[in-house]
Design a protein around this motif. Structure first.
Motif, PDB file in Angstrom:
ATOM      1  N   SER A 249       9.715  10.357   5.102  1.00 53.79           N
ATOM      2  CA  SER A 249       8.505  10.579   4.314  1.00 53.79           C
ATOM      3  C   SER A 249       7.866   9.247   3.995  1.00 53.79           C
ATOM      4  N   ILE A 250       6.607   9.305   3.623  1.00 55.47           N
ATOM      5  CA  ILE A 250       5.931   8.135   3.091  1.00 55.47           C
ATOM      6  C   ILE A 250       5.243   8.570   1.811  1.00 55.47           C
TER       7      ILE A 250
ATOM      8  N   LYS B  52     -10.687   4.388   2.059  1.00 55.49           N
ATOM      9  CA  LYS B  52      -9.920   4.987   3.154  1.00 55.49           C
ATOM     10  C   LYS B  52      -9.221   3.909   3.995  1.00 55.49           C
ATOM     11  N   SER B  53      -9.992   2.932   4.430  1.00 56.20           N
ATOM     12  CA  SER B  53      -9.418   1.870   5.253  1.00 56.20           C
ATOM     13  C   SER B  53      -8.468   0.994   4.450  1.00 56.20           C
ATOM     14  N   THR B  54      -8.797   0.782   3.179  1.00 58.50           N
ATOM     15  CA  THR B  54      -7.903   0.002   2.320  1.00 58.50           C
ATOM     16  C   THR B  54      -6.537   0.665   2.225  1.00 58.50           C
ATOM     17  N   LEU B  55      -6.525   1.984   2.115  1.00 58.50           N
ATOM     18  CA  LEU B  55      -5.251   2.698   2.047  1.00 58.50           C
ATOM     19  C   LEU B  55      -4.431   2.453   3.307  1.00 58.50           C
ATOM     20  N   LEU B  56      -5.060   2.546   4.477  1.00 61.94           N
ATOM     21  CA  LEU B  56      -4.322   2.306   5.714  1.00 61.94           C
ATOM     22  C   LEU B  56      -3.802   0.881   5.772  1.00 61.94           C
TER      23      LEU B  56
ATOM     24  N   ILE C 280      -2.989  -1.006   3.295  1.00 66.37           N
ATOM     25  CA  ILE C 280      -1.856  -1.135   2.372  1.00 66.37           C
ATOM     26  C   ILE C 280      -0.590  -0.591   3.027  1.00 66.37           C
ATOM     27  N   ILE C 281      -0.704   0.586   3.647  1.00 68.07           N
ATOM     28  CA  ILE C 281       0.458   1.183   4.306  1.00 68.07           C
ATOM     29  C   ILE C 281       0.934   0.295   5.451  1.00 68.07           C
ATOM     30  N   ALA C 282      -0.020  -0.302   6.165  1.00 67.80           N
ATOM     31  CA  ALA C 282       0.336  -1.198   7.271  1.00 67.80           C
ATOM     32  C   ALA C 282       0.950  -2.493   6.776  1.00 67.80           C
ATOM     33  N   GLY C 283       0.748  -2.805   5.504  1.00 67.95           N
ATOM     34  CA  GLY C 283       1.260  -4.061   4.963  1.00 67.95           C
ATOM     35  C   GLY C 283       0.285  -5.211   5.097  1.00 67.95           C
TER      36      GLY C 283
ATOM     37  N   VAL D  47       4.058   1.670  -2.200  1.00 59.87           N
ATOM     38  CA  VAL D  47       4.087   2.543  -1.039  1.00 59.87           C
ATOM     39  C   VAL D  47       5.526   2.586  -0.555  1.00 59.87           C
ATOM     40  N   LEU D  48       6.060   3.784  -0.382  1.00 64.26           N
ATOM     41  CA  LEU D  48       7.449   3.948   0.035  1.00 64.26           C
ATOM     42  C   LEU D  48       7.501   4.555   1.431  1.00 64.26           C
ATOM     43  N   LEU D  49       8.307   3.965   2.277  1.00 61.67           N
ATOM     44  CA  LEU D  49       8.550   4.487   3.610  1.00 61.67           C
ATOM     45  C   LEU D  49      10.037   4.781   3.723  1.00 61.67           C
ATOM     46  N   ASP D  50      10.368   6.065   3.871  1.00 62.94           N
ATOM     47  CA  ASP D  50      11.774   6.486   3.831  1.00 62.94           C
ATOM     48  C   ASP D  50      12.469   5.989   2.570  1.00 62.94           C
ATOM     49  N   GLY D  51      11.739   5.956   1.470  1.00 63.25           N
ATOM     50  CA  GLY D  51      12.315   5.551   0.188  1.00 63.25           C
ATOM     51  C   GLY D  51      12.323   4.066  -0.059  1.00 63.25           C
ATOM     52  N   SER D  52      11.966   3.256   0.937  1.00 62.22           N
ATOM     53  CA  SER D  52      11.958   1.796   0.780  1.00 62.22           C
ATOM     54  C   SER D  52      10.528   1.306   0.633  1.00 62.22           C
ATOM     55  N   PRO D  53      10.285   0.356  -0.275  1.00 65.57           N
ATOM     56  CA  PRO D  53       8.924  -0.122  -0.488  1.00 65.57           C
ATOM     57  C   PRO D  53       8.397  -0.893   0.711  1.00 65.57           C
ATOM     58  N   VAL D  54       7.110  -0.710   0.998  1.00 62.03           N
ATOM     59  CA  VAL D  54       6.439  -1.479   2.040  1.00 62.03           C
ATOM     60  C   VAL D  54       6.030  -2.819   1.448  1.00 62.03           C
TER      61      VAL D  54
END
Length: 326
Positions: A63-64, A113-117, A119-122, A131-138
């Motif tokens: 999950s993210i 919208k783009s800012t969110l992506l 952030i997820i991309a780092g 932002v959590l990816l598999d429970g670990s922070p990005v």
């Protein structure tokens, strides 16, 4: 109130500053396109002393999660004298995306919208929230996330095959194996016969096919797509939508897709997130309960038209707010 989630630019600098570190020397060129390297799936933290290597971990995506109360991106007044300010982007909403979802984001320009992506991309970094990816922070860019931008970001001195295999090479994959992987994606995105062409010899649609193949070749957990078809003509755009949807239906990657095209958001997505005008809040979440595999003919069905009518009204209301505030 939930945890604050502020965005500010992470201070990425052009990777040409690395001056050919980590094997770039034999390409014969400085890397002067940060987006190209990040799109290629490399997990570099931009450090002028040395690249930090690859981030991410093995295993399937669970999950993210994005937790935020307020997001903003800051314009540094020292870089642009006289315009230093805060731009509110996200506010008061958490978002969870499950494994294998295709989530489309719609909203007026400037809503985040783009800012969110990013952030997820780092590529951008929150001052608070997470932002959590598999429970670990990005905490930065990683090979577990592949991103495709609206602009054309192929390396102009590399062929189609070399562009697709770039990230594999930097990960140390053997020439034989990366050739097999690259050729497989060349076939899947319909570029057979163009393996040895340079980017300048390709149409816009072919360049974006190459970019998508390059991102997928590294087998990321999440594919982040920031209006990848926005600059294409309508006919090419429709064909690219069908290609991407076919890849998702086969591979079931987790995809986050930003677009301004309502039909595109519905046709591709399993869920559509409608964002409000700045500060961007999640105004509506609509589940797209349409069957798979999807043909382009589904766009004329009554269920599709009903979804489109609802989204048109949602987006129009937010666009009017932007126009009134302008």
């Amino acid at each position: 109130a939930g945890p604050a989630f502020g965005l500010r630019h992470a201070g990425l600098k052009a990777l040409s500053s690395l001056r050919m570190e980590k094997g770039y020397r034999d390409y014969g060129h400085d890397i002067d396109n940060t987006d190209s390297v990040l799109e290629a799936g490399l997990g570099f933290a931009v450090d002028l002393k040395k690249p930090a290597g690859f981030l991410g971990k093995d295993g399937g995506l669970e999950s993210i999660g994005i937790q935020c109360a307020l997001c903003h991106s800051s314009v540094d007044d020292s870089l642009a004298p006289g315009i230093g300010r805060r731009l509110d982007g996200w506010a008061n909403r958490d978002l969870d995306v499950g494994a294998g979802e295709f989530v489309s984001f719609l909203g007026p320009s400037g809503c985040g919208k783009s800012t969110l992506l990013r952030i997820i991309a780092g590529l951008d970094r929150p001052t608070s929230g997470r932002v959590l990816l598999d429970g670990s922070p990005v905490t930065g860019p990683g090979a577990d996330r592949g991103m495709v931008f609206q602009s054309y970001t192929l390396f102009p001195w590399l062929t189609v095959r070399e562009n697709i295999a770039f990230g594999l090479r930097e990960r140390g994959i053997s020439a034989v194996e990366r050739g097999k992987i690259a050729d497989g994606f060349i076939h899947r995105v319909g570029l057979s016969g163009f393996e040895n062409h340079w980017p300048k010899q390709l149409s816009g649609g072919m360049q974006q096919r190459t970019a998508i193949a390059r991102a997928l070749a590294n087998d990321p957990k999440i594919l982040l797509l920031d209006e990848p078809f926005g600059a294409l003509d309508n006919q090419t755009r429709v064909l690219m939508q069908e290609m991407l949807l076919g890849i998702w239906e086969r591979d079931q990657k987790t995809v986050l897709f930003v677009t301004h095209d309502i039909e595109e958001a519905i046709f591709l997505g399993s869920r559509v997130i409608v964002m409000s005008a700045r500060p961007g809040r999640i105004k509506t979440e609509i589940v797209v309960d349409l069957p798979h595999p999807r043909s382009y003919k589904i766009k004329t069905t009554s269920d599709f038209v009903r979804l489109k009518e609802r989204l048109v009204e949602e987006i129009r209301a937010e666009a009017l707010k932007v126009a009134i505030d302008a």
